[in-house]
Design an enzyme around this catalytic site. Structure first.
Site, PDB file in Angstrom:
ATOM      1  N   ASP A 147       0.838  -1.189   0.000  1.00  0.00           N
ATOM      2  CA  ASP A 147       0.000   0.000   0.000  1.00  0.00           C
ATOM      3  C   ASP A 147       0.875   1.242   0.000  1.00  0.00           C
ATOM      4  O   ASP A 147       2.040   1.219   0.391  1.00  0.00           O
ATOM      5  CB  ASP A 147      -0.986   0.010   1.169  1.00  0.00           C
ATOM      6  CG  ASP A 147      -0.423  -0.620   2.435  1.00  0.00           C
ATOM      7  OD1 ASP A 147       0.812  -0.786   2.529  1.00  0.00           O
ATOM      8  OD2 ASP A 147      -1.205  -0.944   3.337  1.00  0.00           O
ATOM      9  N   GLU A 202      -5.974   3.460   3.746  1.00  0.00           N
ATOM     10  CA  GLU A 202      -6.441   4.026   5.011  1.00  0.00           C
ATOM     11  C   GLU A 202      -7.868   4.562   4.898  1.00  0.00           C
ATOM     12  O   GLU A 202      -8.131   5.753   5.030  1.00  0.00           O
ATOM     13  CB  GLU A 202      -5.487   5.126   5.476  1.00  0.00           C
ATOM     14  CG  GLU A 202      -4.074   4.657   5.774  1.00  0.00           C
ATOM     15  CD  GLU A 202      -3.969   3.781   7.015  1.00  0.00           C
ATOM     16  OE1 GLU A 202      -4.983   3.580   7.701  1.00  0.00           O
ATOM     17  OE2 GLU A 202      -2.858   3.302   7.309  1.00  0.00           O
TER      18      GLU A 202
END
Length: 395
Positions: free
Chosen positions: A78, A138
């Site tokens: 990520d 997130e």
């Protein structure tokens, strides 16, 4: 585990640390990460890969095709940071109001290292490796968006396995942690707007004050899991936001807005919360003469490590000198690698990078990470892909 990548990875340490610190100093939040994407593309240039970028997000997908026939394996990192003003006091700290407080900068650097290691052995590689660099972990569901844009079929064939590592700055350096089955919880939310009438603080009997009603709702929400869900089926529900529209100390609010964060590990628990909690909140509000608007927000699913794949991963990790731990219980944090694991059997592994002297936890503005272990992280990712492809080729 075969150490062919360990020796080569150590030669990459300085480069990976430099890239990680460059990424750390310029964090970006959400789905649009142009500066981060530019670094990823720069580091992949010249490795002989097929490169694709996202249409609706700043993702990067790189496909490495080996000289030998075989299936595909997916490796993921990520890319996004958090909207936190950094106070870690490291020399390369961010000063733009965002921070890589969850270690995604290490994830990217480690995967870039794995890409370089595997590319140098393309002539021996039995199949294809897909490297997925994903924005929006997130809370933005970037993993789901990459799947919608074709990640699973990026190489032309569906991967047989998917792997990712997640660093932890409070876990002793070098420790590897995973488990078969549920690894991390689902994450959902519930927004509530409690509406009264407002009025003068000296005459509450002439108004319908939503503040004490909201207080009662908070207590009910905070105790819901303990009384509606079996203790053997973990669930965590917390009120995380609270705000009224009163702008003066002598004014009764007309509306109070609340938000709950919900973590569950089973579909049964999640369905109980989704059905019964809004009904409970509505009943409390109506009993006091208030109206309430409730919005339930489904977010990340449970991160489920494929049992067979994970037992195989553990058998390989056990060959390494690092300390390997079989996690007894799932974490109640969440991960949108869950979306990829719903499509492809695979495994998420936690990796300890606690620095000397310790660190504040992930998502803290004082979190610090030991990036000298990036070579190990890169070697592990490369070895998982290599050995998984060899396993299929030999069968």
């Amino acid at each position: 585990m075969d150490d062919i990548f360990d020796a080569d990875s150590r030669m990459l340490t300085d480069r990976l640390v430099a890239v990680r610190r460059e990424l750390h100093a310029q964090p970006e939040v959400g789905l649009d990460l142009p500066a981060t994407q530019k670094v990823i593309l720069r580091e992949l240039a010249g490795l002989g890969m097929e490169i694709m970028t996202g249409r609706s997000l700043s993702s990067v997908t790189a496909v490495l095709r080996g000289a030998r026939p075989g299936p595909a394996v997916l490796l993921r990192a990520d890319m996004d940071a958090l909207p936190i003003a950094e106070r870690s006091e490291v020399p390369y700290a961010s000063h733009n109001g965002a921070m890589h407080a969850c270690g995604h900068d290490l994830h990217m650097a480690g995967l870039l290292g794995a890409a370089r290691l595997l590319a140098t052995r393309r002539d021996e590689l039995a199949g294809t490796v897909v490297f997925a660099f994903q924005p929006g972990e997130e809370g933005f569901a970037g993993g789901r968006m990459m799947i919608e844009e074709g990640l699973v079929t990026a190489s032309g064939t569906r991967p047989v396995a998917a792997y990712a590592t997640h660093v932890d700055c409070e876990t002793p350096r070098g420790r590897l942690i995973t488990r078969p089955g549920p690894m991390m919880a689902s994450a959902s939310g519930m927004k509530m707007s409690v509406r009264g009438t407002g009025g003068h603080a000296a005459r509450p009997h002439q108004a319908v004050d939503p503040v004490p009603v909201a207080a009662e709702i908070i207590l009910a929400v905070q105790t819901f899991a303990a009384r509606r869900i079996a203790a053997t089926d973990p669930a965590v529900i917390s009120i995380t936001r609270l705000h009224s529209d009163a702008e003066a100390g002598n004014v009764l609010a007309g509306t109070v807005d609340l938000e709950a964060n919900i973590r569950t590990l089973s579909p049964t628990a999640l369905e109980t919360v989704r059905t019964d909690l809004p009904a409970l909140v509505t009943a409390i509000a109506e009993a006091h003469g208030c109206r309430v608007d409730v919005q339930f927000i489904d977010s990340y699913p449970v991160t489920v490590n494929d049992p067979s794949e994970t037992e195989w991963v553990l058998s390989l990790l056990d060959e390494r000198p690092e300390d390997v731990v079989r996690l007894a219980e799932p974490s109640m944090a969440s991960e949108d690698f869950a979306y990829i694991l719903e499509e492809i059997p695979g495994t998420l592994v936690f990796f300890g990078v606690e620095p000397e002297g310790g660190s504040a936890p992930l998502h803290s503005d004082r979190a610090r990470f030991d990036d000298t272990l990036l070579a190990t992280q890169a070697a592990i990712m490369a070895q998982l892909a290599w050995r998984r492809l060899e396993r299929t080729a030999d069968s």
